[in-house]
Motif scaffolding. Structure first.
Motif, PDB file in Angstrom:
ATOM      1  N   ALA A 130      -6.561  29.388  15.049  1.00  0.00           N
ATOM      2  CA  ALA A 130      -5.130  29.293  15.326  1.00  0.00           C
ATOM      3  C   ALA A 130      -4.283  29.910  14.212  1.00  0.00           C
ATOM      4  N   ALA A 131      -4.832  29.960  13.007  1.00  0.00           N
ATOM      5  CA  ALA A 131      -4.016  30.359  11.856  1.00  0.00           C
ATOM      6  C   ALA A 131      -3.860  31.868  11.771  1.00  0.00           C
ATOM      7  N   SER A 132      -2.805  32.303  11.110  1.00  0.00           N
ATOM      8  CA  SER A 132      -2.632  33.714  10.757  1.00  0.00           C
ATOM      9  C   SER A 132      -2.920  33.841   9.271  1.00  0.00           C
ATOM     10  N   TYR A 133      -3.809  34.750   8.928  1.00  0.00           N
ATOM     11  CA  TYR A 133      -4.260  34.877   7.547  1.00  0.00           C
ATOM     12  C   TYR A 133      -3.719  36.165   6.924  1.00  0.00           C
ATOM     13  N   ARG A 134      -3.741  36.170   5.614  1.00  0.00           N
ATOM     14  CA  ARG A 134      -3.361  37.376   4.871  1.00  0.00           C
ATOM     15  C   ARG A 134      -4.531  37.776   3.982  1.00  0.00           C
ATOM     16  N   VAL A 135      -4.855  39.065   3.973  1.00  0.00           N
ATOM     17  CA  VAL A 135      -5.875  39.568   3.039  1.00  0.00           C
ATOM     18  C   VAL A 135      -5.243  39.578   1.647  1.00  0.00           C
ATOM     19  N   ALA A 136      -5.542  38.543   0.855  1.00  0.00           N
ATOM     20  CA  ALA A 136      -4.951  38.450  -0.486  1.00  0.00           C
ATOM     21  C   ALA A 136      -5.457  39.582  -1.360  1.00  0.00           C
ATOM     22  N   MET A 137      -6.750  39.847  -1.260  1.00  0.00           N
ATOM     23  CA  MET A 137      -7.354  40.939  -2.036  1.00  0.00           C
ATOM     24  C   MET A 137      -8.761  41.186  -1.497  1.00  0.00           C
ATOM     25  N   LEU A 138      -9.323  42.328  -1.881  1.00  0.00           N
ATOM     26  CA  LEU A 138     -10.716  42.626  -1.576  1.00  0.00           C
ATOM     27  C   LEU A 138     -11.474  42.601  -2.904  1.00  0.00           C
ATOM     28  N   GLY A 139     -12.650  42.027  -2.873  1.00  0.00           N
ATOM     29  CA  GLY A 139     -13.415  41.950  -4.127  1.00  0.00           C
ATOM     30  C   GLY A 139     -14.767  41.343  -3.859  1.00  0.00           C
ATOM     31  N   PHE A 140     -15.481  40.987  -4.899  1.00  0.00           N
ATOM     32  CA  PHE A 140     -16.830  40.417  -4.825  1.00  0.00           C
ATOM     33  C   PHE A 140     -17.824  41.474  -4.359  1.00  0.00           C
ATOM     34  N   ALA A 141     -17.542  42.116  -3.229  1.00  0.00           N
ATOM     35  CA  ALA A 141     -18.369  43.224  -2.747  1.00  0.00           C
ATOM     36  C   ALA A 141     -17.422  44.165  -2.001  1.00  0.00           C
ATOM     37  N   PRO A 142     -17.813  45.443  -1.831  1.00  0.00           N
ATOM     38  CA  PRO A 142     -16.934  46.364  -1.099  1.00  0.00           C
ATOM     39  C   PRO A 142     -16.542  45.790   0.267  1.00  0.00           C
ATOM     40  N   GLY A 143     -15.229  45.699   0.503  1.00  0.00           N
ATOM     41  CA  GLY A 143     -14.722  45.266   1.798  1.00  0.00           C
ATOM     42  C   GLY A 143     -14.703  43.766   2.017  1.00  0.00           C
ATOM     43  N   PHE A 144     -15.007  42.949   1.006  1.00  0.00           N
ATOM     44  CA  PHE A 144     -14.980  41.489   1.174  1.00  0.00           C
ATOM     45  C   PHE A 144     -13.542  40.998   1.057  1.00  0.00           C
ATOM     46  N   PRO A 145     -12.968  40.448   2.168  1.00  0.00           N
ATOM     47  CA  PRO A 145     -11.578  39.986   2.094  1.00  0.00           C
ATOM     48  C   PRO A 145     -11.482  38.517   1.691  1.00  0.00           C
ATOM     49  N   TYR A 146     -10.650  38.230   0.717  1.00  0.00           N
ATOM     50  CA  TYR A 146     -10.275  36.852   0.413  1.00  0.00           C
ATOM     51  C   TYR A 146      -9.031  36.558   1.245  1.00  0.00           C
ATOM     52  N   LEU A 147      -9.146  35.624   2.195  1.00  0.00           N
ATOM     53  CA  LEU A 147      -8.061  35.378   3.141  1.00  0.00           C
ATOM     54  C   LEU A 147      -7.306  34.102   2.771  1.00  0.00           C
ATOM     55  N   LEU A 148      -5.989  34.211   2.710  1.00  0.00           N
ATOM     56  CA  LEU A 148      -5.127  33.051   2.492  1.00  0.00           C
ATOM     57  C   LEU A 148      -4.588  32.586   3.834  1.00  0.00           C
ATOM     58  N   GLY A 149      -4.321  31.286   3.945  1.00  0.00           N
ATOM     59  CA  GLY A 149      -3.722  30.762   5.156  1.00  0.00           C
ATOM     60  C   GLY A 149      -4.605  29.773   5.890  1.00  0.00           C
ATOM     61  N   LEU A 150      -5.715  29.362   5.246  1.00  0.00           N
ATOM     62  CA  LEU A 150      -6.605  28.398   5.899  1.00  0.00           C
ATOM     63  C   LEU A 150      -5.863  27.067   6.086  1.00  0.00           C
ATOM     64  N   ASP A 151      -5.998  26.480   7.261  1.00  0.00           N
ATOM     65  CA  ASP A 151      -5.497  25.135   7.533  1.00  0.00           C
ATOM     66  C   ASP A 151      -6.039  24.200   6.446  1.00  0.00           C
ATOM     67  N   PRO A 152      -5.166  23.514   5.696  1.00  0.00           N
ATOM     68  CA  PRO A 152      -5.661  22.671   4.583  1.00  0.00           C
ATOM     69  C   PRO A 152      -6.688  21.648   5.045  1.00  0.00           C
ATOM     70  N   GLY A 153      -6.611  21.250   6.327  1.00  0.00           N
ATOM     71  CA  GLY A 153      -7.576  20.281   6.858  1.00  0.00           C
ATOM     72  C   GLY A 153      -8.978  20.840   6.961  1.00  0.00           C
ATOM     73  N   LEU A 154      -9.146  22.178   6.786  1.00  0.00           N
ATOM     74  CA  LEU A 154     -10.478  22.794   6.889  1.00  0.00           C
ATOM     75  C   LEU A 154     -11.099  23.099   5.525  1.00  0.00           C
ATOM     76  N   ALA A 155     -10.353  22.810   4.465  1.00  0.00           N
ATOM     77  CA  ALA A 155     -10.877  23.120   3.126  1.00  0.00           C
ATOM     78  C   ALA A 155     -12.165  22.331   2.889  1.00  0.00           C
ATOM     79  N   THR A 156     -13.193  23.040   2.442  1.00  0.00           N
ATOM     80  CA  THR A 156     -14.515  22.451   2.269  1.00  0.00           C
ATOM     81  C   THR A 156     -15.119  23.009   0.995  1.00  0.00           C
ATOM     82  N   PRO A 157     -15.692  22.144   0.154  1.00  0.00           N
ATOM     83  CA  PRO A 157     -16.279  22.691  -1.083  1.00  0.00           C
ATOM     84  C   PRO A 157     -17.441  23.651  -0.795  1.00  0.00           C
ATOM     85  N   ARG A 158     -17.695  24.531  -1.755  1.00  0.00           N
ATOM     86  CA  ARG A 158     -18.814  25.466  -1.619  1.00  0.00           C
ATOM     87  C   ARG A 158     -20.139  24.710  -1.625  1.00  0.00           C
TER      88      ARG A 158
END
Lengths: 235, 329
Positions: A130-158
């Motif tokens: 349902a959420a709309s995300y923003r590609v905050a940046m690409l990093g870690f590996a070529p083309g890996f998007p870090y997306l902002l906008g996750l529903d806070p209720g879905l936050a889960t530790p690694r």
């Protein structure tokens, strides 16, 4: 826009503009607005956005010291002036839809995410899509998007025990962020689904499907659609 | 016609000047760790551009040349022989077809470069023939060389010293002076201030700029860790990822600083306690595990000045090599 960024000379040919020090949707929006202005007004700079900062790589030979102003000082003057000018017209964000097959083999951690968030599997999928995300940046590996906008209720530790091999296309949650693995990589984020799209392809005219600042939405798909799209994506 | 890899050596890969302008897509720079040595090796075989050369680490590969080729070894020089004849470094040599070049260990330094006339014919990936081992980009799918790999040579390159091909190895009578590459330890490296240098404890700040550090065994093309002294921050910092560069010195929670090298990732989240002056990156790249280094603070103006002088000297040397090769042909 926007507050004036803090400027830090990072290397002989690099200047860092810092707009804040948090992972924050509003700060990241400033980063991308600034990147867009500098792309338009300061040709010859390499611009690398991150969550709250922009790295500018430049050729110091193009900015020789003048009137006691060093190359970095002259670049700062030029960049701050460019950031102050109002936009002629605001260019719309690029919108990219990412089809995802949630759960099953493609999302082996989906059930666990549901338990950790005290939601049903269906609710996790519905909220993630349902959420709309923003590609905050690409990093870690070529083309890996870090997306902002996750529903806070879905936050889960690694995961405590990162996987040695996360399959390409895996859609995952790591803390308060979500992302997509563009290639088979090691990773500790929780895998909830997979996209059949290729995120990074060195021979494509635009190698990365996503660019910093893009808007992203996830569309749930079924296994048959996944197979069809995966067949179409294979070169 | 190609070169067959009979033994790959410890870590050998094709490298050029690196992949530029792609950091926003998450693609790092990669490229030769010792750029001046890579450029000089190319210049000695008459290459003038951004040709890829073979970079090898501590122990070089064994290679069979299917056709005659002009080669040069620069940087750290391994033992080198062809059919029982020792081969000199820092000059160019002509190998007849069928030669087996055996490169062994190095007495000094860490990374050597083998250039061939015309360059290695790899398909550029995102504008570069560099191997990015971490991202898996570049020649051979972005991996190090293995036994049985075949390195293609440029088929259009008219590779000959001059005259008819000789059946034996020929070395050119003059060579470059490599002494500048091999300095007594500990070598002093210039360090620009980093974002969090002043967040180090006072004792750690003076240790960073005075004490000797040892290169750990944890070293690759991405980074090298420095042992010997533990550095501490005044208080822990919770940071978000920002751009990092080759030469960025990070301080992870272990307290052992890490210097990012040619294959640095594009972003990192550890405190940044310095930025190595660009002119000193190739010097660090030639240190091997166990070698010692120390840092001294420098200003941006000093770093830029030294870099400009260094580039001028290198350009003059490259031009002199080109003139000498032209005069000999």
């Amino acid at each position: 826009m926007s507050s004036t960024p803090q400027c830090e000379a990072m290397a002989e040919d690099a200047l860092l503009l810092r707009f804040g020090d948090a992972i924050d949707v509003a700060i990241n929006a400033q980063v991308h607005a600034a990147a867009r202005r500098l792309h338009a007004r300061c040709p010859g700079l390499e611009i690398v956005p991150a969550y709250a900062s922009l790295l500018l790589r430049f050729d110091p030979a193009q900015w020789p010291a003048r009137e006691g102003r060093s190359p970095h000082e002259q670049l700062i003057d030029t960049v701050l002036a460019a950031l102050q000018q109002a936009d002629q017209e605001r260019e719309a964000d690029r919108q990219v839809d990412i089809p995802v097959l949630y759960g099953g083999e493609c999302g082996p951690d989906l059930a666990e995410v549901a338990i950790l968030t005290a939601l049903s599997v269906e609710q996790v999928i519905a909220r993630h899509a349902a959420a709309s995300y923003r590609v905050a940046m690409l990093g870690f590996a070529p083309g890996f998007p870090y997306l902002l906008g996750l529903d806070p209720g879905l936050a889960t530790p690694r995961r405590h025990d990162p996987r040695q091999r996360v399959p390409a296309g895996s859609v995952a949650i790591g803390g308060s962020q979500t992302g997509i693995y563009p290639a088979e990589l090691p990773g500790g984020w929780r895998l909830i689904g997979r996209t059949p799209l290729r995120l990074f392809h060195v021979d494509a005219p635009t190698p990365s499907l996503l660019r910093p600042g893009d808007r992203v939405r996830f569309q749930p798909i079924d296994a048959a659609t996944f197979e069809r799209l995966a067949g179409a994506a294979t070169p | 016609m190609s070169i067959e890899v009979l033994k790959p050596g410890l870590l050998s890969s094709l490298q050029d000047g690196g992949r530029t302008g792609q950091a926003a897509l998450g693609v790092g720079h990669a490229g030769a760790m010792d750029v001046p040595a890579w450029r000089l090796a190319n210049a000695l075989v008459g290459n003038t551009g951004d040709e890829a050369a073979l970079e090898f680490t501590l122990i070089g590969p064994t290679l069979r040349f299917e056709r005659a080729a002009t080669i040069a070894l620069c940087g750290a020089i391994p033992t080198a022989e062809v059919d029982g004849h020792a081969l000199p470094g820092w000059t160019r040599c002509r190998l007849p077809a069928g030669s087996v070049l055996r490169l062994g260990g190095m007495a000094q330094g860490c990374r050597g470069y083998l250039a061939v006339g015309g360059g290695f014919a790899a398909t550029p990936v995102l504008g570069s023939r560099s191997t990015d081992l971490h991202a898996g980009l570049g020649p051979f799918g972005g991996r190090a060389l293995r036994e049985g790999d075949r390195l293609e040579l440029d088929p259009h390159h008219a590779d000959s010293l001059h005259g008819t091909p000789q059946p034996q190895v020929q070395a050119q009578p003059w060579s470059l002076d490599p002494r500048a590459w091999f300095e007594p330890e500990p070598i002093a490296l210039a360090l620009l201030p980093g974002t969090h240098t002043d967040r180090l404890e006072a004792a750690s700040q003076s240790m960073l700029h005075g004490q000797t550090f040892r290169l750990s065994k944890d070293a690759n093309r991405t980074a090298c860790r420095l042992d010997g002294h533990r550095l501490d921050l005044q208080q822990p910092l919770e940071l978000i990822s920002e751009a990092v560069l080759p030469g960025t010195v990070q301080l992870p929670p272990s307290g052992q600083p890490i210097v990012l090298l040619a294959e640095a990732p594009v972003t990192g989240g550890y405190p940044r306690i310095g930025q190595l002056a660009a002119v000193d990156l190739p010097r660090l790249a030639q240190r091997r595990p166990g070698d010692t280094v120390c840092f001294h603070a420098c200003t941006l103006e000093e770093a830029q000045q030294r870099l400009a002088e260094h580039r001028d000297r290198l350009e003059r040397l490259l031009a002199a090599i080109a003139r000498r090769l032209a005069a000999a042909s």
